[in-house]
Design a protein around this motif. Structure first.
Motif, PDB file in Angstrom:
ATOM      1  N   THR A  53     154.921 107.621   6.457  1.00 24.14           N
ATOM      2  CA  THR A  53     153.808 106.743   6.816  1.00 24.14           C
ATOM      3  C   THR A  53     152.591 107.643   6.991  1.00 24.14           C
ATOM      4  N   VAL A  54     151.520 107.325   6.261  1.00 22.07           N
ATOM      5  CA  VAL A  54     150.345 108.187   6.206  1.00 22.07           C
ATOM      6  C   VAL A  54     149.179 107.533   6.945  1.00 22.07           C
ATOM      7  N   PHE A  55     148.499 108.334   7.766  1.00 11.24           N
ATOM      8  CA  PHE A  55     147.245 107.927   8.390  1.00 11.24           C
ATOM      9  C   PHE A  55     146.192 108.949   7.975  1.00 11.24           C
ATOM     10  N   LYS A  56     145.030 108.457   7.548  1.00 19.31           N
ATOM     11  CA  LYS A  56     144.004 109.393   7.067  1.00 19.31           C
ATOM     12  C   LYS A  56     142.643 108.971   7.585  1.00 19.31           C
ATOM     13  N   ALA A  57     141.954 109.920   8.191  1.00 16.56           N
ATOM     14  CA  ALA A  57     140.568 109.695   8.589  1.00 16.56           C
ATOM     15  C   ALA A  57     139.691 109.672   7.342  1.00 16.56           C
ATOM     16  N   TYR A  58     138.561 108.995   7.427  1.00 20.88           N
ATOM     17  CA  TYR A  58     137.622 108.877   6.307  1.00 20.88           C
ATOM     18  C   TYR A  58     138.295 108.233   5.089  1.00 20.88           C
ATOM     19  N   LEU A  59     138.992 107.140   5.319  1.00 22.48           N
ATOM     20  CA  LEU A  59     139.663 106.449   4.221  1.00 22.48           C
ATOM     21  C   LEU A  59     138.758 105.338   3.694  1.00 22.48           C
ATOM     22  N   LEU A  60     138.736 105.152   2.386  1.00 17.15           N
ATOM     23  CA  LEU A  60     138.001 104.062   1.770  1.00 17.15           C
ATOM     24  C   LEU A  60     138.916 102.847   1.620  1.00 17.15           C
ATOM     25  N   PRO A  61     138.355 101.640   1.582  1.00 19.84           N
ATOM     26  CA  PRO A  61     139.195 100.436   1.546  1.00 19.84           C
ATOM     27  C   PRO A  61     140.201 100.422   0.401  1.00 19.84           C
ATOM     28  N   HIS A  62     139.790 100.840  -0.793  1.00 25.24           N
ATOM     29  CA  HIS A  62     140.728 100.770  -1.920  1.00 25.24           C
ATOM     30  C   HIS A  62     141.838 101.824  -1.815  1.00 25.24           C
ATOM     31  N   GLN A  63     141.677 102.796  -0.927  1.00 25.23           N
ATOM     32  CA  GLN A  63     142.713 103.811  -0.718  1.00 25.23           C
ATOM     33  C   GLN A  63     143.746 103.365   0.320  1.00 25.23           C
ATOM     34  N   GLU A  64     143.442 102.303   1.030  1.00 23.81           N
ATOM     35  CA  GLU A  64     144.320 101.820   2.101  1.00 23.81           C
ATOM     36  C   GLU A  64     145.280 100.787   1.522  1.00 23.81           C
ATOM     37  N   GLU A  65     146.437 101.251   1.115  1.00 19.24           N
ATOM     38  CA  GLU A  65     147.427 100.360   0.519  1.00 19.24           C
ATOM     39  C   GLU A  65     148.823 100.890   0.799  1.00 19.24           C
ATOM     40  N   GLY A  66     149.779  99.965   0.774  1.00 13.34           N
ATOM     41  CA  GLY A  66     151.159 100.361   1.031  1.00 13.34           C
ATOM     42  C   GLY A  66     151.305 100.996   2.396  1.00 13.34           C
ATOM     43  N   ASN A  67     151.870 102.188   2.428  1.00 17.07           N
ATOM     44  CA  ASN A  67     152.103 102.878   3.698  1.00 17.07           C
ATOM     45  C   ASN A  67     151.001 103.876   4.034  1.00 17.07           C
ATOM     46  N   VAL A  68     149.804 103.687   3.452  1.00 13.57           N
ATOM     47  CA  VAL A  68     148.640 104.520   3.740  1.00 13.57           C
ATOM     48  C   VAL A  68     147.671 103.717   4.602  1.00 13.57           C
ATOM     49  N   HIS A  69     147.340 104.250   5.764  1.00 17.78           N
ATOM     50  CA  HIS A  69     146.559 103.514   6.754  1.00 17.78           C
ATOM     51  C   HIS A  69     145.324 104.320   7.175  1.00 17.78           C
ATOM     52  N   SER A  70     144.235 103.618   7.443  1.00 14.62           N
ATOM     53  CA  SER A  70     143.036 104.274   7.965  1.00 14.62           C
ATOM     54  C   SER A  70     143.301 104.773   9.380  1.00 14.62           C
ATOM     55  N   PHE A  71     142.583 105.825   9.751  1.00 12.04           N
ATOM     56  CA  PHE A  71     142.785 106.454  11.058  1.00 12.04           C
ATOM     57  C   PHE A  71     141.430 106.685  11.721  1.00 12.04           C
ATOM     58  N   PRO A  72     141.249 106.263  12.965  1.00  9.34           N
ATOM     59  CA  PRO A  72     139.959 106.450  13.642  1.00  9.34           C
ATOM     60  C   PRO A  72     139.616 107.930  13.828  1.00  9.34           C
ATOM     61  N   LEU A  73     138.351 108.282  13.592  1.00  9.42           N
ATOM     62  CA  LEU A  73     137.924 109.675  13.726  1.00  9.42           C
ATOM     63  C   LEU A  73     138.087 110.186  15.148  1.00  9.42           C
ATOM     64  N   GLY A  74     137.752 109.346  16.124  1.00  5.47           N
ATOM     65  CA  GLY A  74     137.766 109.792  17.509  1.00  5.47           C
ATOM     66  C   GLY A  74     136.507 110.557  17.874  1.00  5.47           C
ATOM     67  N   TYR A  75     136.529 111.215  19.016  1.00  2.14           N
ATOM     68  CA  TYR A  75     135.355 111.880  19.568  1.00  2.14           C
ATOM     69  C   TYR A  75     135.483 113.393  19.456  1.00  2.14           C
ATOM     70  N   ASN A  76     134.332 114.034  19.365  1.00  2.00           N
ATOM     71  CA  ASN A  76     134.260 115.496  19.400  1.00  2.00           C
ATOM     72  C   ASN A  76     134.638 115.975  20.803  1.00  2.00           C
ATOM     73  N   LYS A  77     135.338 117.082  20.877  1.00  2.00           N
ATOM     74  CA  LYS A  77     135.801 117.562  22.188  1.00  2.00           C
ATOM     75  C   LYS A  77     134.657 117.979  23.110  1.00  2.00           C
ATOM     76  N   LYS A  78     133.439 118.113  22.569  1.00  4.70           N
ATOM     77  CA  LYS A  78     132.291 118.412  23.434  1.00  4.70           C
ATOM     78  C   LYS A  78     131.905 117.204  24.287  1.00  4.70           C
ATOM     79  N   HIS A  79     132.366 116.013  23.883  1.00  5.56           N
ATOM     80  CA  HIS A  79     131.990 114.805  24.623  1.00  5.56           C
ATOM     81  C   HIS A  79     132.767 114.720  25.926  1.00  5.56           C
ATOM     82  N   ILE A  80     132.029 114.484  27.009  1.00  5.29           N
ATOM     83  CA  ILE A  80     132.616 114.394  28.344  1.00  5.29           C
ATOM     84  C   ILE A  80     132.534 112.945  28.808  1.00  5.29           C
ATOM     85  N   LYS A  81     133.669 112.409  29.225  1.00  6.25           N
ATOM     86  CA  LYS A  81     133.694 111.018  29.676  1.00  6.25           C
ATOM     87  C   LYS A  81     133.199 110.921  31.108  1.00  6.25           C
TER      88      LYS A  81
END
Length: 285
Positions: free
Chosen positions: A79-107
């Motif tokens: 099962t594949v998750f990939k950041a920066y995925l385009l819609p036509h690349q998201e098929e079958g067991n390939v899923h988009s993945f959220p980029l998340g935050y840079n570690k410099k960011h402080i909550k």
């Protein structure tokens, strides 16, 4: 759960975010997670060795060029998750993945809209043609505005990626801002800034994001005609702070339900379960 890294180390911008996601995964040792740098400049795809005795999950990071570079072996056996995925690349067991935050960011503690003194904030570089293209129209919009009606702006331009404000100053300003301009990155429409702004409770104003699963129907303010409408959209949002508070609440629900580490972990587990189910059906035919 066994985790192996390929070209992804603790100096990666998203390292802390990835660690938080992993902490919320509760797979047993029958599962192996491969976290891989797949960008053109730092490509470790050929280093990945799948374990035939385990359920393999691959998380591909850092490919802002959005190349269709997922090996067929991964598509067939993981099962594949990939950041920066385009819609036509998201098929079958390939899923988009959220980029998340840079570690410099402080909550810090999120604040209501009316308690945020900065109306419009941006901090980042204009060192690429794509970034210049998306920032120029917004900068011109506010420069050409009558100063008596211009909102309180805090625009910080640096010479390059991660070369601007300190993590402390950047995080504090995000938490003090009503709206954050989130233009495209060097290549992709997706940036860490989108996630950092949402995490800070500031309203994202962004060009149209890819219509992948992670963004479909997300409560994120996206502007179709960025060059001509971004400035007007910002001013419309600022014209009614009560409505903007409602926008903040809806966006926070999107962030909590889709992009917080716990929710990303659930998305991974649900996707793996779904892929396992389809594999079972296919094998039963």
């Amino acid at each position: 759960m066994i985790v192996e890294y390929y070209g992804v180390e603790d100096n990666f911008c998203e390292w802390d975010y990835i660690q938080n996601v992993l902490r919320h995964l509760d797979f047993d040792d029958s599962v192996k997670v491969h976290i891989v740098s797949v960008t053109q400049e730092w490509d470790f795809r050929d280093k990945v060795v799948l374990d035939s005795t385990k359920r393999n999950i691959v998380i591909g990071l850092a490919d802002e060029f959005m190349t269709d570079n997922i090996p067929q072996q991964w598509k067939n056996n993981t099962t594949v998750f990939k950041a920066y995925l385009l819609p036509h690349q998201e098929e079958g067991n390939v899923h988009s993945f959220p980029l998340g935050y840079n570690k410099k960011h402080i909550k810090l503690a999120n604040r209501p809209i009316k308690d945020r003194p900065i109306d419009v904030f941006f901090s980042g570089h204009m060192a690429s043609a794509n970034r210049i293209k998306y920032m120029r129209s917004v900068v011109d919009f506010f420069q050409n505005m009558d100063p008596t009606i211009r909102p309180k702006l805090d625009i910080n331009v640096s010479r390059g990626f991660n070369m601007g404000l300190s993590g402390e100053d950047y995080s504090e300003k995000l938490h003090n801002s009503k709206i954050v301009i989130c233009p495209a990155g060097n290549v992709s429409m997706e940036t860490f800034r989108h996630y950092e702004a949402m995490r800070s409770g500031a309203i994202v104003v962004s060009p149209k994001l890819p219509e992948t699963k992670i963004y479909t129907n997300a409560a994120i303010c996206q502007v179709d005609d960025w060059d001509n409408e971004a400035g007007n959209v910002i001013m419309d949002l600022l014209s009614d702070l009560d409505m903007l508070q409602l926008v903040q609440e809806r966006q926070q629900q999107t962030y909590n339900n889709r992009f917080k580490a716990r929710s990303v972990a659930k998305y991974i587990k649900d996707s793996v379960l779904q892929d396992t189910y389809y594999e079972f059906l296919s094998a039963s035919k």
